[in-house]
Design an enzyme around this catalytic site. Structure first.
Site: not given
Length: 364
Positions: A50, A52, A75, A84, A196, A200, A204, A292, A294
């Site tokens: 993490h 820190e 945490c 942490c 889609t 198309d 992706l 994205e 349709g």
């Protein structure tokens, strides 16, 4: 330098890992002693140290008596890494300035209490609005056990995303398309409807080739085939096909044998039950989804009140055809007062296009 200045440094550090830490949040940390920055760190990826801890390892013995600036409450529980807060106390930090309290109930406020019991000074709530925004996916996932959902589309000034023939290449400029492609890097998954995917035939993929983005296809009748571009060069386990019992069992088994994650969803009038699906996606650890297209799946997501944010690329063009494809469909709103309202609009000019970024009003 003020507390806000150092917190802005920590925020900038956190953003360096944007799109790489899910399901963990973006976190940055700065250690300051005698008005000088002695160490910095940010959380790079899930499972890594993490923020820190990174900063404390760099500071070493200099951390004793210093001030730690961290964007999110450290945490206090054992997860993929040790707590942490123990390291902060052990390393002799004298003061901790925290940007925002951790929304996770297993930690919420507990580290602040532990630090104060250890005699460490604590200040809380700096840049709250900005920090909420950079971790909006994490916050929704933790609070509601649902992914943060963004819909994105490109359209003409009169709200059309394709000609009546379905042809849509290209409505916006190359710069806008490049910008939209880079946006995928920030999400766990990208989603499209079956029409889609077939029309198309997109790949992706994320712009970052190292990003193992999940690809989700909502396909009620499982019309797509394993020959589509989205399967090329992709790990099958990173492809999720959301279908229903109306799909052929033989084809479902064929996909599963190839390692594709096929989810059988309840069937509703619009097709796949998106609300049920998104709960399942969250159970599988997906914290953010970019839809994205349709227009039907975007409309269904709006109707199910799943959409948190909207990204619309508007080109200075007019289609002028009532039969051309609208950007959003299927809502059947009979009164203008019932239209979906947006808030907190942000406009950005990209080449000759305009990007509108906004949030959906009142979904939660």
């Amino acid at each position: 330098m003020t507390d806000y200045d150092y917190m802005r440094m920590a925020l900038a550090l956190a953003l360096r890992a944007k799109g790489k830490t899910s399901p963990n949040p973006l976190v940055g940390a700065v250690i300051v002693k005698n008005n000088k920055v002695i160490a910095q760190g940010f959380h790079r990826r899930c499972g890594a140290d993490h923020a820190e801890i990174v900063a404390l390892k760099k500071a070493k013995e200099k951390a004793r008596g210093a001030t730690l600036y961290v964007t999110l409450e450290p945490c206090s529980h054992i997860g993929r890494t040790p707590p942490c807060v123990d390291a902060v106390i052990r390393n002799g930090i004298a003061k901790v300035v925290i940007g925002m309290i951790d929304p996770n109930p297993v930690n919420n406020g507990k580290s602040v209490a532990r630090l104060r019991r250890a005699g460490i000074g604590v200040k809380v709530s700096f840049l709250q609005e900005e920090l909420n925004k950079i971790n909006e996916s994490f916050i929704k996932f933790i609070k509601y056990k649902m992914p943060f959902v963004v819909v994105k589309w490109a359209q003409t000034l009169d709200g059309k995303m394709a000609a009546r023939t379905g042809q849509s290449k290209w409505i916006t400029s190359q710069k806008s398309r490049n910008y939209a492609h880079r946006l995928r890097n920030d999400f766990d998954a990208i989603m499209v409807g079956a029409n889609t995917a077939l029309r198309d035939n997109p790949r992706l993929n994320a712009a970052d080739k190292k990003k193992r983005i999940k690809k989700i296809i909502a396909d009620t009748y499982l019309k797509i085939s394993l020959r589509e571009n989205l399967f090329k060069g992709a790990c099958p386990e990173n492809i999720i096909v959301a279908t229903t019992k109306k799909a052929p069992a033989k084809k479902i088994n064929e996909f599963r044998k190839k390692g594709v994650n096929v989810i059988i969803c309840p069937h509703v009038k619009a097709g796949v039950d998106l609300k049920w699906l998104f709960k399942e996606l969250a159970r599988q650890g997906i914290t953010s989804v970019l839809i994205e297209g349709g227009s039907k799946i975007i409309g269904a997501a709006f109707k199910a009140k799943l959409v948190d944010k909207v990204l619309v690329f508007i080109a200075p063009k007019i289609m002028g055809d009532a039969c051309a494809l609208s950007s959003v469909s299927g809502l059947s709103i009979k009164n203008v007062n019932g239209a979906i309202r947006l808030k907190d609009l942000f406009l950005k000019e990209i080449d000759k296009d305009i990007l509108i970024e906004s949030y959906v009003h009142g979904n939660r």
